[in-house]
Design a protein around this motif. Sequence first.
Motif, PDB file in Angstrom:
ATOM      1  N   ASP A 138       0.824  -1.212   0.000  1.00  0.00           N
ATOM      2  CA  ASP A 138       0.000   0.000   0.000  1.00  0.00           C
ATOM      3  C   ASP A 138       0.859   1.263   0.000  1.00  0.00           C
ATOM      4  OD1 ASP A 138       0.964   0.023   2.544  1.00  0.00           O
ATOM      5  OD2 ASP A 138      -0.958   0.487   3.486  1.00  0.00           O
ATOM      6  N   GLY A 139       2.076   1.123  -0.494  1.00  0.00           N
ATOM      7  CA  GLY A 139       2.981   2.271  -0.516  1.00  0.00           C
ATOM      8  C   GLY A 139       2.464   3.432  -1.338  1.00  0.00           C
ATOM      9  N   ALA A 140       1.800   3.130  -2.447  1.00  0.00           N
ATOM     10  CA  ALA A 140       1.275   4.225  -3.273  1.00  0.00           C
ATOM     11  C   ALA A 140       0.194   4.978  -2.501  1.00  0.00           C
ATOM     12  CB  ALA A 140       0.724   3.680  -4.590  1.00  0.00           C
ATOM     13  N   TRP A 141      -0.649   4.221  -1.821  1.00  0.00           N
ATOM     14  CA  TRP A 141      -1.712   4.880  -1.030  1.00  0.00           C
ATOM     15  C   TRP A 141      -1.114   5.743   0.072  1.00  0.00           C
ATOM     16  CZ3 TRP A 141      -6.737   5.659  -1.741  1.00  0.00           C
ATOM     17  CH2 TRP A 141      -7.461   6.166  -0.671  1.00  0.00           C
ATOM     18  N   GLN A 142      -0.111   5.226   0.744  1.00  0.00           N
ATOM     19  CA  GLN A 142       0.543   6.014   1.801  1.00  0.00           C
ATOM     20  C   GLN A 142       1.109   7.311   1.228  1.00  0.00           C
ATOM     21  OE1 GLN A 142       0.308   5.259   4.851  1.00  0.00           O
ATOM     22  NE2 GLN A 142      -0.422   3.148   4.717  1.00  0.00           N
ATOM     23  N   LYS A 143       1.747   7.192   0.094  1.00  0.00           N
ATOM     24  CA  LYS A 143       2.321   8.400  -0.530  1.00  0.00           C
ATOM     25  C   LYS A 143       1.213   9.373  -0.919  1.00  0.00           C
ATOM     26  CE  LYS A 143       6.609   6.328  -2.398  1.00  0.00           C
ATOM     27  NZ  LYS A 143       6.681   5.037  -1.695  1.00  0.00           N
ATOM     28  N   LEU A 144       0.172   8.832  -1.542  1.00  0.00           N
ATOM     29  CA  LEU A 144      -0.916   9.694  -1.995  1.00  0.00           C
ATOM     30  C   LEU A 144      -1.617  10.360  -0.807  1.00  0.00           C
ATOM     31  CD1 LEU A 144      -2.658  10.734  -4.334  1.00  0.00           C
ATOM     32  CD2 LEU A 144      -4.076   8.679  -4.074  1.00  0.00           C
ATOM     33  N   ALA A 145      -1.802   9.594   0.262  1.00  0.00           N
ATOM     34  CA  ALA A 145      -2.468  10.154   1.448  1.00  0.00           C
ATOM     35  C   ALA A 145      -1.643  11.301   2.017  1.00  0.00           C
ATOM     36  CB  ALA A 145      -2.684   9.069   2.502  1.00  0.00           C
TER      37      ALA A 145
END
Lengths: 433, 433
Positions: free
Chosen positions: A4-11
């Motif tokens: 979920d690294g992309a989500w963490q970055k986007l968040a």
Amino acid sequence: MADDGAWQKLAHLTDRIGPRLSGSRNLERAIEWAEAALRADGHDNVHREPVMVPHWVRGAEFGAIVAPIDRELAVLGLGGTVATPRRGVTAEVVVVDDFEQLARLGADRVRGKIVLFNKKMPATDPDHGSGYDEAVPYRTRGPVEAAKLGAVAALVRSVTTRSLRSPHTGATRYEDGVRKIPAVAVSTEDADLIARLAAAGERVVVRVRTSGRYLPDAKSANVIAELPGRERPEEIVLIGAHIDSWDVGQGAHDDGTGCAIVMQALTVLRRLGLRPRRTIRVVLFTNEENGLRGARQYAADHASEMANHVAAIESDTGGFKPKGFEVQGGPQALAQAADLVALLDPIGAGRAVKGFGGADLIPLALAGVPALGLWVDGRTYFDIHHTHADTLDKVDPTHLKMNVAAVATMAYALAEMPERFGAADRERAPAGR
Amino acid sequence: MADDGAWQKLAHLTDRIGPRLSGSRNLERAIEWAEAALRADGHDNVHREPVMVPHWVRGAEFGAIVAPIDRELAVLGLGGTVATPRRGVTAEVVVVDDFEQLARLGADRVRGKIVLFNKKMPATDPDHGSGYDEAVPYRTRGPVEAAKLGAVAALVRSVTTRSLRSPHTGATRYEDGVRKIPAVAVSTEDADLIARLAAAGERVVVRVRTSGRYLPDAKSANVIAELPGRERPEEIVLIGAHIDSWDVGQGAHDDGTGCAIVMQALTVLRRLGLRPRRTIRVVLFTNEENGLRGARQYAADHASEMANHVAAIESDTGGFKPKGFEVQGGPQALAQAADLVALLDPIGAGRAVKGFGGADLIPLALAGVPALGLWVDGRTYFDIHHTHADTLDKVDPTHLKMNVAAVATMAYALAEMPERFGAADRERAPAGR
């Protein structure tokens, strides 16, 4: 797909930093964060490349119908608009559906008036995409065309097919030698209201106020990181997105998702221990929204290695469910892309179509670099595009992961090919044509 | 179906008059206009019946997250909210999904805080309708429940499943003996943002300001018109809607369409030269939204003829494509309604289901009058309900005409029946039970 690294970055980019218009403190924070995040993920050659960017600020805005009724309007100044006098501009509105109607009215009936461009964005056609390109010229060129006939301000119907009284901003352009008049988007609801009143024969008077203005150009940067190639490190597959956004909403789908996708795609490849033949380079471009200065600066800074750019991918149409890639290149690139993208059939993203790579890739495409746009199911994109509603809740975490997989796979395949992608196209039309 | 009288009426009510909250000058104008319009259409017994209504005014509003980030919130004070101090209330937010979570927190963890009720409205179920009833208690009772535990303000997630950062207002209720705390709706996007930050372990601080207040009760009126019955003029089939609206948007679907539909239904019957056995009476109720004073006053004023109300129809779920009628009555009424409504099969509105007649009909239903709610395809109703986006452009002129036909047909059929509608039900459960 579990990462979920992309989500963490986007968040982080959306919730913690927020909107990131060129010149803003938020854009600076986003760039600092992105550089640190790419470094934290262990990438090579992480650095920023300076770019001077326009620094437009919105300021206070207001719009209202003042005759024959009193009704506040939902407005958003278009990016780059000049200010009205402090008390605003108050004038009768003339409503036109298109440039032809404006021309027929002529200067006699436009002079001293506010022109409302009421062009309705056509519905999305599943085969031919959205009606954005048909409607957006009224946002970019409408104010200038109105000014040429003596208008004192321009209202532009928001470029969308669905609205909950949501005005859409976006760049407008002035022209040297033509008076700069205030340029303001109104919600589709308000455009319809003005048009109905005018169609009923009423003299509709609107007051509009903007205080948009330019400050001196500001320092900004493109952010770069690499996974170096094992055999031909000098050859580059670029994966890019833009880190700036408009100053409303969170810049989630435009283009926070793009940033998160390309950043995480590089991270996924690195963590898998993959080292393709060529270098994969992430570029987070600055100032896509109101200047393309980042893209131009990148092309200038990297002119000497332009011929070594094997391909460039951009994600800038939202982080929705991926369908495949749009290919802006020659016949060989299109054919090869169709073969490669078949790798993504299992996630339903296996299609390659001829199309547009992305705004930040225009200078590369002009130099002959095949440009690939991540192609997604963007049916709801223009509902939220350039509005307060472009927020993280509109992003599906699973779709985001699928996009990471799509970009990582395609970038790896392009970087790993024994032969250079689209080489035959280049021979037919050399770089720099 | 060719008559566009309903559209003309609705356009006037929405575009020329606009939002019509109880106590406002606009509501007065709407009532004056409606009386004149009913008179112009040649109806009998056109008059207004005085009602004193609450007079709440919104005033200035503002909301923002001030820690751990700075972000403005899209807010709308709930109808009836008290004001904050001039500088607003600033406090940490506690997020709860439902009343159970609030109870588990208890006073120790709520005292001095702002409570965000983040109840998500369930998606519309084609069989069981919208999730409105499940979510709306948090708007009506949330602030009181939060105040009981010592909260200093309440934020309520807007009651909708679709949002473009659109806050939804609506009535909230205070309770004697419980401190009145400011009660403000936030957009679903902003509720999600606050919830994400809190879930990440952050101390989220919000500042909210409202200046809502009550002025003394104002004069208003129900508006009445009739097509007198030819045989039993003392027996009444009521067709009603409410003329007030919230103070944002245009009150188009809620309930401008209802007013236009019932007004035009009477006009259509009159123009056709029809004179049914019983009287058909249009009632435009005042103050449905924040008091039901019109409905109560009507029931009080007409107590002596309540037993002569044969049936009552309300249109208050939007002017979308009609599906039939919801019937709030006994088994005979339901069976008879199913027979009558079959007349509307040709326009796809031939269904009768057990359901709710309408808020303005509650006093009548309690007195034993069968209540029929015009039943429409309201899938998009709660997207715009109580928002700035409840505007005329959301209404389809053809659907509006179909609704006029549906109400006119059903009212005529009810008024023309040889036997009294639902008579057997009445005998089982006499009026006034």
